[in-house]
Write a protein that holds these residues in place. Structure first.
Motif, PDB file in Angstrom:
ATOM      1  N   GLY A  87      34.144  46.259  47.428  1.00 30.51           N
ATOM      2  CA  GLY A  87      33.893  45.136  48.315  1.00 30.51           C
ATOM      3  C   GLY A  87      33.610  43.844  47.587  1.00 30.51           C
ATOM      4  N   VAL A  88      34.010  43.765  46.320  1.00 35.39           N
ATOM      5  CA  VAL A  88      33.801  42.562  45.519  1.00 35.39           C
ATOM      6  C   VAL A  88      35.169  42.058  45.049  1.00 35.39           C
ATOM      7  CG1 VAL A  88      32.726  41.538  43.493  1.00 35.39           C
ATOM      8  CG2 VAL A  88      31.556  43.384  44.724  1.00 35.39           C
ATOM      9  N   GLU A  89      35.562  40.895  45.521  1.00 40.65           N
ATOM     10  CA  GLU A  89      36.832  40.320  45.099  1.00 40.65           C
ATOM     11  C   GLU A  89      36.561  39.263  44.032  1.00 40.65           C
ATOM     12  OE1 GLU A  89      40.743  37.901  46.802  1.00 40.65           O
ATOM     13  OE2 GLU A  89      39.324  38.819  48.216  1.00 40.65           O
ATOM     14  N   VAL A  90      37.015  39.552  42.809  1.00 43.07           N
ATOM     15  CA  VAL A  90      36.840  38.602  41.719  1.00 43.07           C
ATOM     16  C   VAL A  90      37.808  37.443  41.939  1.00 43.07           C
ATOM     17  CG1 VAL A  90      36.937  38.256  39.224  1.00 43.07           C
ATOM     18  CG2 VAL A  90      36.126  40.436  40.144  1.00 43.07           C
ATOM     19  N   GLY A  91      37.267  36.239  41.862  1.00 39.13           N
ATOM     20  CA  GLY A  91      38.041  35.053  42.202  1.00 39.13           C
ATOM     21  C   GLY A  91      37.616  34.479  43.530  1.00 39.13           C
ATOM     22  N   LYS A  92      36.893  35.283  44.300  1.00 40.43           N
ATOM     23  CA  LYS A  92      36.379  34.835  45.600  1.00 40.43           C
ATOM     24  C   LYS A  92      34.864  35.031  45.662  1.00 40.43           C
ATOM     25  CE  LYS A  92      36.798  35.765  50.582  1.00 40.43           C
ATOM     26  NZ  LYS A  92      37.435  36.622  51.602  1.00 40.43           N
ATOM     27  N   ASP A  93      34.441  36.295  45.493  1.00 37.34           N
ATOM     28  CA  ASP A  93      33.001  36.587  45.553  1.00 37.34           C
ATOM     29  C   ASP A  93      32.300  36.278  44.230  1.00 37.34           C
ATOM     30  OD1 ASP A  93      33.263  37.647  48.213  1.00 37.34           O
ATOM     31  OD2 ASP A  93      34.146  39.436  47.311  1.00 37.34           O
ATOM     32  N   VAL A  94      33.050  36.370  43.143  1.00 46.90           N
ATOM     33  CA  VAL A  94      32.517  36.054  41.825  1.00 46.90           C
ATOM     34  C   VAL A  94      33.699  35.628  40.951  1.00 46.90           C
ATOM     35  CG1 VAL A  94      32.737  38.420  40.942  1.00 46.90           C
ATOM     36  CG2 VAL A  94      31.009  36.891  39.955  1.00 46.90           C
ATOM     37  N   THR A  95      33.470  34.745  40.013  1.00 48.02           N
ATOM     38  CA  THR A  95      34.550  34.267  39.161  1.00 48.02           C
ATOM     39  C   THR A  95      34.462  34.882  37.768  1.00 48.02           C
ATOM     40  OG1 THR A  95      33.285  32.388  38.340  1.00 48.02           O
ATOM     41  CG2 THR A  95      34.548  32.063  40.386  1.00 48.02           C
ATOM     42  N   LEU A  96      35.550  34.743  37.016  1.00 48.38           N
ATOM     43  CA  LEU A  96      35.527  35.209  35.635  1.00 48.38           C
ATOM     44  C   LEU A  96      34.472  34.468  34.830  1.00 48.38           C
ATOM     45  CD1 LEU A  96      39.345  35.568  34.766  1.00 48.38           C
ATOM     46  CD2 LEU A  96      37.735  37.379  35.357  1.00 48.38           C
ATOM     47  N   ASP A  97      34.353  33.179  35.046  1.00 47.68           N
ATOM     48  CA  ASP A  97      33.343  32.402  34.312  1.00 47.68           C
ATOM     49  C   ASP A  97      31.929  32.867  34.644  1.00 47.68           C
ATOM     50  OD1 ASP A  97      35.064  30.866  32.830  1.00 47.68           O
ATOM     51  OD2 ASP A  97      35.110  29.193  34.257  1.00 47.68           O
ATOM     52  N   ALA A  98      31.718  33.206  35.912  1.00 45.73           N
ATOM     53  CA  ALA A  98      30.387  33.689  36.297  1.00 45.73           C
ATOM     54  C   ALA A  98      30.089  35.022  35.612  1.00 45.73           C
ATOM     55  CB  ALA A  98      30.307  33.836  37.818  1.00 45.73           C
ATOM     56  N   LEU A  99      31.095  35.859  35.505  1.00 49.24           N
ATOM     57  CA  LEU A  99      30.910  37.140  34.823  1.00 49.24           C
ATOM     58  C   LEU A  99      30.681  36.927  33.326  1.00 49.24           C
ATOM     59  CD1 LEU A  99      33.598  39.296  36.682  1.00 49.24           C
ATOM     60  CD2 LEU A  99      31.112  39.469  36.895  1.00 49.24           C
TER      61      LEU A  99
END
Length: 922
Positions: free
Chosen positions: A548-560
């Protein structure tokens, strides 16, 4: 011969070697005193010589003054040094400690009074590597790493071909895995690690591997944690501890380190400069970085390091699983074939040796680290292993199943494929297409046997969870790794990273993991509890899966990245369907195959009334047709461009669709979808004249005048899939190519954004699960190398290239004539209409019969001229097929370094005589 044949390319180093414009005279003298390099003994050193710049950064003139009063490898007590230098003890002792700390001196207590003595060692083994035993020293003075590399090359380039068996007191010496020779009653004490551990009972210290650390600083690391791989014994143990290069360990810890080394395929070596009564270290060496193993491998002179033993294969026991090949450090064992050709047995080549021929740079193997990883002889090996994208040891697990070793068989499969139960149900069976038995009658039912074996993975009590085996003596790795997409590629990458000692996190935008295994393949082919069971094992290995986590929407690569993630493996698959680009396709009852199957597999109740038309000819189209019938369609017709024999769908899939009631029509492409009141009511098809152009590229042509109109109530488009990147790549340097696929290096899967790797369908386009699984494992290899500092992404990497033997040139003798076994169908399941999987698994009796049909094509073949007798291969074989034999007892001759020319000269004369007067071809 000169060093210009293999110079140090300073331009490729990640640091600059400092060179003094005006060299210091005392350092020049010291370097010339210690060096073993003949040219450097016969001429004055300069600032360009490694003997100078290797010492200059760490050794002060005051230190050099003291060292110049000493003789190489002649121990002196503090009082003796006070007398020799004229310095008071209270001034001299701290200086001697500092000299020892940086690595210029070592200690010795082996004297009558057991008094501490100081020793000026050789460069190698000695001060050049001692300089590289402290990470901070390497960071501050990186030139010492190049110094170590040069001092293990330059003194040897002129002499290696003339070194007799045993190494003549030069460098290091391979000592075999003890359990590989424990039944060899001809062995002598010095060939056993236990002999040396008993000799230095209780006096052991573990220290970092200078080769691992120095090679990494040079940008050629192997990815191992360098700590504790080198075991100092006796005086060296005390020296390591006192100079803060290591720490004491007990016997049990030494044994754990040795076992961990063997598990990782590292080679045991002992120092070989003090004769047969003394060593000072046991090392556990990775050939990708080891300067000691390099001497024999690069110069192609195995006498430099080999043990007294040679490995031999018992062909009747060997199943070409390739484990010995994968781990052999010397590239001495490769996969070949067991079956005879029409011209007799295959004759395998042997490495030329320097004992009877002139030897120079043209005989060297500078690329030995890569060439040693070649898996297969040019004449080929078992077609099943070759054809499988993951190169699973098919022949091996068939043999284990035949022996009733089902858990062992499962473990063997999972070394290459963490989803055996899944693939036993949905693999496209390229191994069977290639099977040699198919040239006789029918291929072995490989996947049915795999499915039987993998049943154990579905039951919690018998699941196989692989051991975590990191190349580290400090537990697992702490680097955080994010995997985006929980399909077969992403989960396989997670599995193999976990096996390596990582705890990766998988991000999945859907409610459940599995990707197309969960949302794309209907349950009548792959029940979802099968997928869940195998994913559960990955969780048990320490992998966290966040759904249920879409990277690019719920969290970004930079945030990770901000959260500490060091690398990303993007494997989101092709989740979107493609349209045909024809009028009427936007009608609400025109749906892509991907969207339809996702809803069906998610459990959504779909009622299809009337007739359906499916456009497409692949396995996905087949899944839509069969699922549509199960959702209530009264009729189902499938139209594809290809002729029947060219259809992408497998013959078995087509046959099952027709058994369910589907009608398959070949040679038609969509021209228009007719609508009424906004809904599709018919499809107009045009005759496809050809699908591919003269170069084999997809470029269909049509006869626009030859058309048919097919009425329908629903239309499903199964003509391709698309990648839905969303905002995932925003702000990144990842490049997209044809079809929106990510552009990446073909070997490493690394993109233009260095910390982003890709795999599976986002890189290749839509393929099969087994292709994604194979890509996931390679992704794990790359990511491990990437996150470990200064590790090469390519050096010594297994390219996984296999060659199929010539099936048309075999002389088959007797073989089991049993017919191919067929799995039955469950009588309580209406498998033409139910979404439950009605396919039964083989019985144990069927497994016995089917495995007996395997012709056992492949076998490992050892080149005795390349074998260094380490015994690593014996620790990997699970079929009692490879053993060590003591065929070269002369290789256990250990002499003191000071006596090396007493050993070399007679051998050199004998060799020269053979070269001049020996018979050609002897």
């Amino acid at each position: 011969m000169s060093q210009t044949h293999f110079p140090l390319d300073e331009s490729k180093l990640p640091f600059k070697i400092p060179k003094d414009e005006k060299p210091r005279e005392k350092i020049l003298k010291l370097g010339q005193k210690i060096t073993d390099r003949i040219p450097a003994k016969l001429r004055p050193l300069t600032a360009e010589d490694p003997e100078y710049w290797g010492l200059a950064g760490l050794v002060t003139d005051e230190m050099a003054d003291v060292a110049l009063k000493m003789k190489v490898r002649k121990p002196m007590t503090l009082p003796e040094l006070v007398k020799a230098t004229g310095k008071p003890a209270e001034e001299l002792e701290p200086l001697l400690y500092q000299m020892s700390y940086v690595g210029l001196l070592e200690y010795n207590w082996e004297n009558e009074r057991h008094e501490k003595q100081y020793l000026l060692p050789m460069f190698v083994p000695g001060s050049a590597e001692f300089f590289n035993m402290q990470k901070s020293q390497i960071q501050d003075h990186p030139e010492v790493t190049a110094f170590f590399e040069r001092m293990t090359f330059l003194p040897l380039e002129h002499i290696t071909a003339m070194v007799p068996p045993g190494g003549a007191g030069i460098g290091m010496h391979v000592i075999p895995v003890e359990k590989a020779i424990e039944t060899e009653n001809q062995s002598v004490d010095i060939e056993h690690i236990s002999h040396w551990l008993k000799k230095y009972d209780g006096k052991y210290a573990a220290s970092p591997c200078s080769c691992r650390m120095s090679r990494a600083r040079m940008g050629e690391g192997c990815g191992d944690d360098p700590e504790d791989w080198c075991i100092g014994v006796g005086d060296m143990a005390d020296y390591l501890v006192e100079t803060k290069k290591g720490h004491y360990v007990d016997y049990d810890e030494v044994m754990r380190i040795l076992k961990r080394a063997e598990d990782n395929g590292f080679v045991h070596q002992i120092t070989n400069i003090d004769g047969e009564n003394k060593i000072f270290a046991i090392c556990n060496c990775n050939v990708n970085i080891c300067n000691a193993l390099r001497t024999s491998q690069l110069f192609n002179t195995p006498n430099m390091s080999r043990s007294a033993y040679v490995a031999h294969v018992t062909p009747e026991n060997c199943v070409a699983c390739g484990r010995c090949v994968e781990y052999c450090p010397a590239g001495a064992v490769k996969l070949g074939q067991k079956l005879c050709t029409t011209h007799g047995p295959v004759e395998y080549p042997r490495q030329e040796l320097p004992d009877k021929v002139k030897w120079g740079p043209e005989k060297w193997d500078i690329d030995y680290r890569d060439k040693n990883r070649i898996n297969c002889y040019d004449t080929g090996t078992a077609p099943c292993k070759t054809a499988c994208p993951a190169h699973i040891a098919v022949q091996g697990y068939l043999k284990m199943a035949a022996q009733g070793r089902y858990t062992d068989a499962l473990a063997l499969i999972k070394r290459e494929n963490p989803f055996p139960a899944v693939c036993g149900r949905v693999c496209n069976r390229r191994c069977e297409d290639a099977c040699t038995r198919g040239t006789v009658d029918q291929a072995v039912a490989i996947d049915e046997v795999k499915k039987f074996i993998a049943q154990k993975d579905l039951e919690a009590s018998t699941r196989y969870i692989p051991p975590i085996n990191p190349p580290s003596n400090r537990g697992g790795f702490e680097e955080k790794i994010a995997i985006i997409g929980a399909g077969p590629a992403g989960l396989s990458c997670a599995y193999y990273l976990a096996e390596k000692g990582y705890r990766p996190t998988v991000f999945e935008k859907n409610k459940k993991p599995g990707g197309m295994l969960t949302y794309g393949i209907p349950s009548y082919k792959l029940e979802k509890d099968v997928v869940e069971a195998e994913i559960d094992i990955i969780r048990q290995m320490g992998v966290e899966i966040r759904c249920g986590v879409e990277v690019g929407k719920d969290v970004t690569l930079d945030a990770l990245r901000a959260q500490g993630y060091k690398a990303f493996y993007v494997a989101i698959g092709c989740q979107g369907g493609r349209k045909a680009g024809v009028p009427g396709e936007d009608a609400p009852n025109v749906v892509t195959a991907v969207d339809f199957l996702h809803k069906v597999n998610e459990g959504e109740k779909i009622a299809l009334n009337g007739k359906i038309v499916v456009v497409g000819g692949g396995n996905v189209a087949i899944d839509v047709v069969r699922s549509g019938l199960r959702c209530g369609a009264s009729a189902a017709d499938m139209y594809c461009l290809e002729a029947r024999e060219q259809m992408p769908a497998t013959p078995a899939e087509i046959a099952e669709a027709e058994e369910d009631g589907a009608n398959v029509h070949c040679g038609w492409g969509p021209k228009e979808i007719l609508t009424k009141d906004g809904k599709a009511v018919a499809v107009v098809f045009k005759r496809c004249v050809s699908v591919y152009d003269a170069e084999g590229k997809f470029a269909p042509t049509y006869d626009e005048n030859d058309t048919i109109t097919v009425e329908c109530d629903h239309v499903f488009l199964s003509i391709g899939q698309s990648i839905q990147w969303g905002g995932l790549l925003e702000g990144s340097q990842v490049e997209l190519g044809r079809g929106g696929r990510a552009v990446a290096d073909a070997l490493t899967y690394q993109t233009a954004q260095p910390d982003v790797f890709v795999g599976g369908d986002v890189y290749t386009g839509p393929k099969f699960a087994i292709d994604a699984i194979a890509a996931g494992k390679e992704g794990a290899v790359s990511i491990h190398r990437f996150v470990q500092p200064n590790t090469s992404m390519t050096i010594g990497r297994n390219r996984r290239d296999f060659i199929q033997l010539n099936k048309d040139d075999l002389a088959l003798e007797s073989y089991d004539t049993t017919a191919r076994q067929t799995a039955g169908m469950a009588e309580d399941i209406d498998y033409h209409h139910s979404f439950r999987d009605g396919h039964l698994t083989f019985t144990e009796e069927q497994v016995k019969k089917e495995t007996a049909r395997c012709l056992g094509c492949g076998a490992s073949v050892v080149d005795p001229n390349k074998c260094i007798g380490c015994g690593v291969c014996t620790t990997k074989c699970e079929f009692d097929a490879i053993h060590l034999f003591r065929e070269r007892p002369e290789c256990s001759t250990m002499v003191r370094s000071e006596d090396k020319f007493k050993a070399i000269l007679p051998y050199m004369i004998q060799r020269e005589f053979k070269i001049r007067f020996g018979k050609k071809g002897d």
